[in-house]
Design an enzyme around this catalytic site. Structure first.
Site, mmCIF file in Angstrom:
data_model
loop_
_atom_site.group_PDB
_atom_site.id
_atom_site.type_symbol
_atom_site.label_atom_id
_atom_site.label_comp_id
_atom_site.label_asym_id
_atom_site.label_seq_id
_atom_site.Cartn_x
_atom_site.Cartn_y
_atom_site.Cartn_z
ATOM 1 N N GLY A 58 0.250 40.590 34.074
ATOM 2 C CA GLY A 58 0.486 40.023 32.660
ATOM 3 C C GLY A 58 -0.416 40.081 31.789
ATOM 4 N N CYS A 59 -0.033 40.248 30.406
ATOM 5 C CA CYS A 59 -1.114 40.380 29.437
ATOM 6 C C CYS A 59 -2.142 39.326 29.313
ATOM 7 C CB CYS A 59 -0.010 40.434 28.038
ATOM 8 S SG CYS A 59 0.849 39.016 27.878
ATOM 9 N N PHE A 60 -1.943 38.072 29.348
ATOM 10 C CA PHE A 60 -2.918 37.029 29.301
ATOM 11 C C PHE A 60 -3.795 37.293 30.320
ATOM 12 C CE2 PHE A 60 0.311 34.295 26.551
ATOM 13 C CZ PHE A 60 -0.489 34.489 25.537
ATOM 14 N N THR A 92 -4.642 39.962 32.112
ATOM 15 C CA THR A 92 -5.292 41.048 31.959
ATOM 16 C C THR A 92 -6.785 40.840 31.169
ATOM 17 O OG1 THR A 92 -3.559 42.622 32.270
ATOM 18 C CG2 THR A 92 -5.525 43.193 31.007
ATOM 19 N N ALA A 93 -6.446 40.150 30.092
ATOM 20 C CA ALA A 93 -7.446 39.659 29.048
ATOM 21 C C ALA A 93 -8.422 38.731 29.651
ATOM 22 C CB ALA A 93 -7.012 39.160 27.850
#
Lengths: 334, 334, 334, 334
Positions: free
Chosen positions: D149-151, D153-154
């Site tokens: 997921g994007c969140f 990853t960060a």
């Protein structure tokens, strides 16, 4: 590998040029220069290049440039450019100049709009206007290219087919444009300060891209062309949308117009003719120009969208570079 | 206190009307209605009204409305509006209608552009076009006001002085406009989805505000007026900037034009003539229209900026309300 | 009518103060001042006031100010403010000071964070921190109000109920905030230049609003409170959203928290407790603060949204002015 | 040349994947599919591909896919994905799955957060979590990658070095994130409608990326990790900024932290450690993650910025593809 120098690398068009050359398979960054106070590691000046570009941006040293580069992308402001370009050419470096200094063929027009005397008329005569879709054969192998302004690029691509076919009156053609804020450069100003931004007109009757459009349109039409150019600034980073109103000599229609554009740009990689309407979003970050046209209330209405920093500046410069060096024109740009 | 009902209170113009009436010293919100699925406490439907408005938005009950309100701001879409307006008038409620249903005097033009038969031609004949700067005396004391469209408001205020003085050719006048996204209403759509937004044209040759402009411009000019209206959408919430290109009958200049506008709008509280150029930022959230003009390449270029939800909708409606009820026209709006 | 002077009228908080006083039924603009190079007609400096405000912004003349005004909204930067405030007070003008000069009670903390010696400790002692929801009774009738910072206003309104009831650990409270660009003032800078804008953190561990929050939170809690304040800037004009993470002394839940807030702010006109989450959009342009809270993973998460220029500056100043002059606190602000 | 199929090509991550593969020197687009109502020429569905991509987006035909592609980028929503993935694997097509269906190892956690029973637990066991910086060796040569997921990853790239070195308490780690609107997908909704946009929190205590972060953080830490994840949406297209608050086991400082990150990510092409603070602008449109950290008020504050559609989705997928096929990991992404 073509060795590329960027002069004035610390501005937006410098950064965009770095970005494109980093992806270019036949060219590499050789030398980056800027004013002393704007120098440093490229990755510090533009954090987006961290891990991608190890070069320093250095104060310009002509000898070093001449030794290290085959071509210079000259991203300097007008007047400053014509001080350096003769030296670069003398040092056998090809130049693609982003300023207005080599665009306007008539030094008097230049002096009127830029309030400064032209100091390099010798090279001005030799410079080619770098709009590949119109002047590709003249660009090939040249040493000095005057890279077009962003607004003229968008407008000229839209009106050229009409002018070539002598379909419209030219007194005047109305070019209504909206540009994103990067068009005003990297230095902040009150006018373009974020909380002040929204949409507003500027440069009424006085914008310097007006005589540039008129000169090239005149060349194409083979006679005097008047252009009423009205720019606006809008609240977005990048891109230009031009809406152009022309008076046709005869009644026409959307289908006829699209056929004209499709025929004219059939073999152009970067000009796309659309049945629906162009949107800045679709060309942002690319070297493409999207065009459409329709016939309304007896007028031809054309729409043209580009990214002001790419097709309107750095992308077009590298398209010109590819042509000069006889490479596939689209390398680094598709 | 004037008791105000808002029909269709759940959209953007409903909310803007609530906002203005909350600040109005001589009027109060009496009854808010919407489609059943959009009802609820006004402060829940629009959280900006928490602590400011205690009313419920309820499904419309005509009897209740007739009892509780002196005037209805009718924020319904076209076609729906003309089903309700006759009933409201019959119930002795004055109506300021935001839809297009009572703007176009010729039912055939209405049917062509709105693809529906007009069902209330009796009241259509009696309705007054609610642009106070042009039709103030006719608005006074009327029962049914057709509140103008947002684009026509901006364009007509700019071209009226030129038309009244018979200074320009009218075949066609070119009206190039950019609107913020709230102009597309409260319901989201793919076209206006945030990540898709930037600037693009739409409604080429087909926008419904074109015949509205032509009708009123024709009335002013006392003859047929052709308007080439081209709208665009830009990435901002609110506001319209119109850039208008006209062919003058005689050469003119900026000073002459500004004098004309200043004389014409001398006593108008909400029209401001500017020497510099209007910007949407300066009128956003207000009922003001900023206008300027210049003479470029043989054409008159006019600029006109309004807030599409205020002077282009709810603010103008309440300006009309103030006139109908013989109040100071600026109450709630300054 | 209260006669209001605005000192430093040429900045964003000056403009916002003019805007509110124009709508104020019990106060009027009496005198506007700015640095000589920023003077002129208010309607030229801020075109949004064309037709609405006829005053000039003039260089400050203390005698003229003393004669013409009952109260001065002092929108000067820190350090400059404490040069003028003693003179204003001596001239019997009440002062609501927007700078930080009278907020930090301990001159050493002031000197540490503002890098300048405090030169008016006498008045510093008498100044009241102008957060009406916490210090209303002390504000009444005072001559010098230190108008709170924008971030402290949002954060303190959210954490005060928790601190008063001794529900949370205070070592540290984490305040994560995002502000719109107007928070950086009217002067443009590279950091906030439009094309550079998007979201980024700044002032890590060093923002000057951190000691201000800690001082007031400490007063409320009756002891030392540590606050880890991390601001960010986001691509919007106005508003602050603060997301606050606290460690509760005991397990709690959303309902309990909302009850606490509702009870605490029951009679406050400008604080609204929401079951759903606050959004900056809902408070932009208003003097309201929207608050909510929940219990997640053993922590209390509070949300607080204000307009940085209204409740975070000019609106709150006029709320304070209303209190000082014993008016209904909401006049001009609802 | 690797032949790439994209399933669900009509959404934002589909478009971003097309964009990257068009620039990839070792892979080519072989087959694009979408729901029947979203099919058509890729250049019509996404006008930015006019002149750049000649493929059709077609309804999915598994046989055709199996014949034409070596790998499928599966950009389907959760639940739908696990219906197709087993068939793709059976047909000997490698799969990089963008949905959550193969990320959460515990079907019960999956069922709790996604409200649906897991129907492919066999493949779930074999899937590798595709965060190359952490699991590169396991990704190599695998047939099924669960693209993160994007969140997560960060957040995970920021906290991993701290967890690996056992430097922080994990009860809880606070992850405060702001995402651009493209994170909400290509289908418009009222919540993310342009005029409603500004900054607001959502998914308080319930966002589905929370258990994903906790699972991977737990694996790294070798024990239970609690994460308080609070997402917000902000008014920009692309990008995520995460601000992370951790309680260190021992006092530390900025230099120590930067050294830790620099050592940890020394050989990672796409993770860049910054002395100054990350900004979404600097990573937008790239596969890079910019990270920084500091020590404030006894807490470690980390900042992490990515483009949600690139490193947070399509770029990372193609980074995974490059690893699977034993290519230079950065092809198409630098």
């Amino acid at each position: 590998m073509i060795r590329v120098a960027i002069i004035g690398a610390s501005g937006y068009t410098g950064a965009e040029s770095i970005e494109i050359i980093l992806r270019h398979s036949e060219a590499k960054l050789a030398y980056l220069t800027a004013l002393p106070e704007e120098c440093g590691a490229a990755a510090d000046v533009f954090p987006q290049f961290k891990g991608r570009c190890k070069l320093q941006i250095e104060p310009l040293d002509l000898n070093k440039l001449a030794e290290s580069a085959d071509v210079a992308l000259c991203c300097l402001p007008h007047k400053v450019s014509m001080e350096f370009v003769p030296k670069l050419l003398k040092a056998n470096v090809k130049v693609i100049d982003f300023s207005a200094d080599y665009r306007l063929k008539d030094p008097k027009v230049y002096e009127k709009f830029y309030s400064v005397k032209h100091t390099d008329t010798a090279n001005l005569k030799k410079a080619v206007y770098g709009l590949p879709e119109l002047f590709r054969s003249e660009i090939k192998g040249k040493n000095l290219i005057a890279n077009p302004g962003c607004f003229p690029t968008a407008a000229l691509l839209a009106i050229t087919p009409l002018l070539k076919k002598n379909l419209i009156e030219v007194n005047p053609i109305i070019v209504n444009s909206v540009t994103g804020i990067s068009g005003a450069g990297r230095n902040p100003s009150a006018k373009f300060h974020f909380p002040n931004m929204n949409i507003f007109p500027y440069g009424v009757g006085t914008h310097r891209h007006m005589p540039e459009m008129e000169q090239i349109a005149g060349e194409i039409a083979g006679g005097d062309v008047q252009i009423l150019f009205q720019p606006h600034a809008g609240p977005f980073d990048r891109g230009i949308l031009s809406t152009i109103y022309c008076q046709p000599k005869e009644k026409t229609g959307k289908e006829q117009l699209l056929k004209l554009y499709n025929d004219f740009y059939r073999n152009e990689p970067f000009v796309q003719v659309r049945k629906d309407m162009p949107a800045v979003k679709d060309v942002a970050g690319t070297n493409y120009c999207h065009i459409s046209a329709d016939f309304v209330k007896g007028r031809i209405v054309c729409f043209s969208a580009i990214d002001n920093l790419v097709k309107g500046a750095s992308g077009q410069a590298i398209q010109n570079m590819n042509i000069i060096f006889d490479l596939d024109e689209t390398i680094g740009l598709k």
